[in-house]
Design an enzyme around this catalytic site. Sequence first.
Site, PDB file in Angstrom:
ATOM      1  N   ASP A 292      48.795  64.325 -46.187  1.00  0.00           N
ATOM      2  CA  ASP A 292      47.877  65.153 -46.540  1.00  0.00           C
ATOM      3  C   ASP A 292      48.391  66.647 -46.646  1.00  0.00           C
ATOM      4  O   ASP A 292      49.073  66.945 -45.862  1.00  0.00           O
ATOM      5  CB  ASP A 292      46.526  65.332 -45.636  1.00  0.00           C
ATOM      6  CG  ASP A 292      45.368  65.814 -46.515  1.00  0.00           C
ATOM      7  OD1 ASP A 292      45.421  65.899 -47.448  1.00  0.00           O
ATOM      8  OD2 ASP A 292      44.633  66.511 -45.747  1.00  0.00           O
ATOM      9  N   HIS A 293      48.329  67.199 -47.555  1.00  0.00           N
ATOM     10  CA  HIS A 293      48.772  68.502 -48.008  1.00  0.00           C
ATOM     11  C   HIS A 293      50.450  68.632 -47.956  1.00  0.00           C
ATOM     12  O   HIS A 293      50.859  69.688 -47.420  1.00  0.00           O
ATOM     13  CB  HIS A 293      48.024  69.515 -47.387  1.00  0.00           C
ATOM     14  CG  HIS A 293      46.736  69.826 -47.936  1.00  0.00           C
ATOM     15  ND1 HIS A 293      45.334  68.918 -47.589  1.00  0.00           N
ATOM     16  CD2 HIS A 293      46.143  70.723 -49.022  1.00  0.00           C
ATOM     17  CE1 HIS A 293      44.721  69.499 -48.351  1.00  0.00           C
ATOM     18  NE2 HIS A 293      44.945  70.579 -49.146  1.00  0.00           N
TER      19      HIS A 293
ATOM     20  N   GLU B 283      45.863  57.254 -57.915  1.00  0.00           N
ATOM     21  CA  GLU B 283      46.162  58.591 -58.214  1.00  0.00           C
ATOM     22  C   GLU B 283      45.308  59.302 -58.815  1.00  0.00           C
ATOM     23  O   GLU B 283      45.421  60.823 -58.580  1.00  0.00           O
ATOM     24  CB  GLU B 283      47.587  58.201 -58.816  1.00  0.00           C
ATOM     25  CG  GLU B 283      48.631  59.483 -59.097  1.00  0.00           C
ATOM     26  CD  GLU B 283      49.758  59.178 -59.526  1.00  0.00           C
ATOM     27  OE1 GLU B 283      50.843  59.054 -58.545  1.00  0.00           O
ATOM     28  OE2 GLU B 283      50.035  59.244 -60.860  1.00  0.00           O
TER      29      GLU B 283
ATOM     30  N   HIS C   5      47.987  65.701 -56.654  1.00  0.00           N
ATOM     31  CA  HIS C   5      46.924  64.430 -57.021  1.00  0.00           C
ATOM     32  C   HIS C   5      46.057  64.888 -55.886  1.00  0.00           C
ATOM     33  O   HIS C   5      46.442  65.063 -54.359  1.00  0.00           O
ATOM     34  CB  HIS C   5      47.299  63.414 -57.039  1.00  0.00           C
ATOM     35  CG  HIS C   5      48.068  62.944 -58.242  1.00  0.00           C
ATOM     36  ND1 HIS C   5      47.935  63.042 -59.431  1.00  0.00           N
ATOM     37  CD2 HIS C   5      49.678  63.172 -58.305  1.00  0.00           C
ATOM     38  CE1 HIS C   5      48.698  62.888 -60.455  1.00  0.00           C
ATOM     39  NE2 HIS C   5      49.915  62.912 -59.784  1.00  0.00           N
TER      40      HIS C   5
ATOM     41  N   HIS D 125      53.929  65.996 -55.644  1.00  0.00           N
ATOM     42  CA  HIS D 125      55.543  65.213 -55.878  1.00  0.00           C
ATOM     43  C   HIS D 125      55.883  65.659 -57.037  1.00  0.00           C
ATOM     44  O   HIS D 125      55.445  66.298 -58.099  1.00  0.00           O
ATOM     45  CB  HIS D 125      54.934  63.515 -55.543  1.00  0.00           C
ATOM     46  CG  HIS D 125      54.141  63.029 -56.614  1.00  0.00           C
ATOM     47  ND1 HIS D 125      54.113  61.615 -56.788  1.00  0.00           N
ATOM     48  CD2 HIS D 125      53.540  63.615 -57.523  1.00  0.00           C
ATOM     49  CE1 HIS D 125      53.164  61.378 -57.828  1.00  0.00           C
ATOM     50  NE2 HIS D 125      52.741  62.613 -58.242  1.00  0.00           N
TER      51      HIS D 125
ATOM     52  N   CYS E 109      55.869  64.813 -65.325  1.00  0.00           N
ATOM     53  CA  CYS E 109      55.789  64.418 -63.798  1.00  0.00           C
ATOM     54  C   CYS E 109      57.244  64.933 -63.413  1.00  0.00           C
ATOM     55  O   CYS E 109      57.366  64.884 -62.257  1.00  0.00           O
ATOM     56  CB  CYS E 109      55.615  63.030 -63.739  1.00  0.00           C
ATOM     57  SG  CYS E 109      54.028  62.525 -64.093  1.00  0.00           S
TER      58      CYS E 109
ATOM     59  N   HIS F 167      53.757  68.454 -59.173  1.00  0.00           N
ATOM     60  CA  HIS F 167      52.407  68.688 -59.486  1.00  0.00           C
ATOM     61  C   HIS F 167      51.557  67.637 -58.257  1.00  0.00           C
ATOM     62  O   HIS F 167      52.176  66.919 -57.679  1.00  0.00           O
ATOM     63  CB  HIS F 167      52.117  67.955 -60.731  1.00  0.00           C
ATOM     64  CG  HIS F 167      52.375  66.514 -60.830  1.00  0.00           C
ATOM     65  ND1 HIS F 167      53.684  65.838 -61.018  1.00  0.00           N
ATOM     66  CD2 HIS F 167      51.536  65.580 -60.772  1.00  0.00           C
ATOM     67  CE1 HIS F 167      53.587  64.739 -60.860  1.00  0.00           C
ATOM     68  NE2 HIS F 167      52.327  64.301 -61.048  1.00  0.00           N
TER      69      HIS F 167
END
Length: 163
Positions: free
Chosen positions: A95-96, A140, A57, A30, A49, A55
């Site tokens: 996811d991904h 996170e 997580h 994100h 950020c 970036h």
Amino acid sequence: MVFDLPAGLAGDFLHIMVYLTRKLEFSASHLYHNPAFSAEENRRVFGKCNNPHGHGHNYVLEVTVAGETDPATGMVLDLKELKDILQREVSDRMDHRFLNVEVPELSGQIPTCENIAAVIWRLLESKIRRGHLYRVRLYETPDLFVDCYGEGNGASPHASEAP
């Protein structure tokens, strides 16, 4: 194997509130960016950020369902059903993924941990048919998580740092 409860205890046992938590991991990227801010203000407020390339997580999600156990099954709800709901509503959707662009429910929002947890709450709440959704906890990082509770369970989403 069947166990008989002592007389008088069976009725009390059936009215105990049980909190069942299932854990799920997913990876996503994100970017924190507010289009109403200048480039300088975005960098000042969001720091690293605000990297234009985003970036990522490795999120850890804990979903807690509260309810009384079913006397016929001994369960609050069907665990496979909960696993399937989490797969469909969270993993398949997030996811991904690049959350800013690929998750329509986050469109127009800064995909902070708080906003992601609130979106997950809204995605899951109506899908839980036995018991009720009690808490969505989203990590996170290992030392930063958000707890999200619904209207009837206490507070709105709030960030917490692990002890």
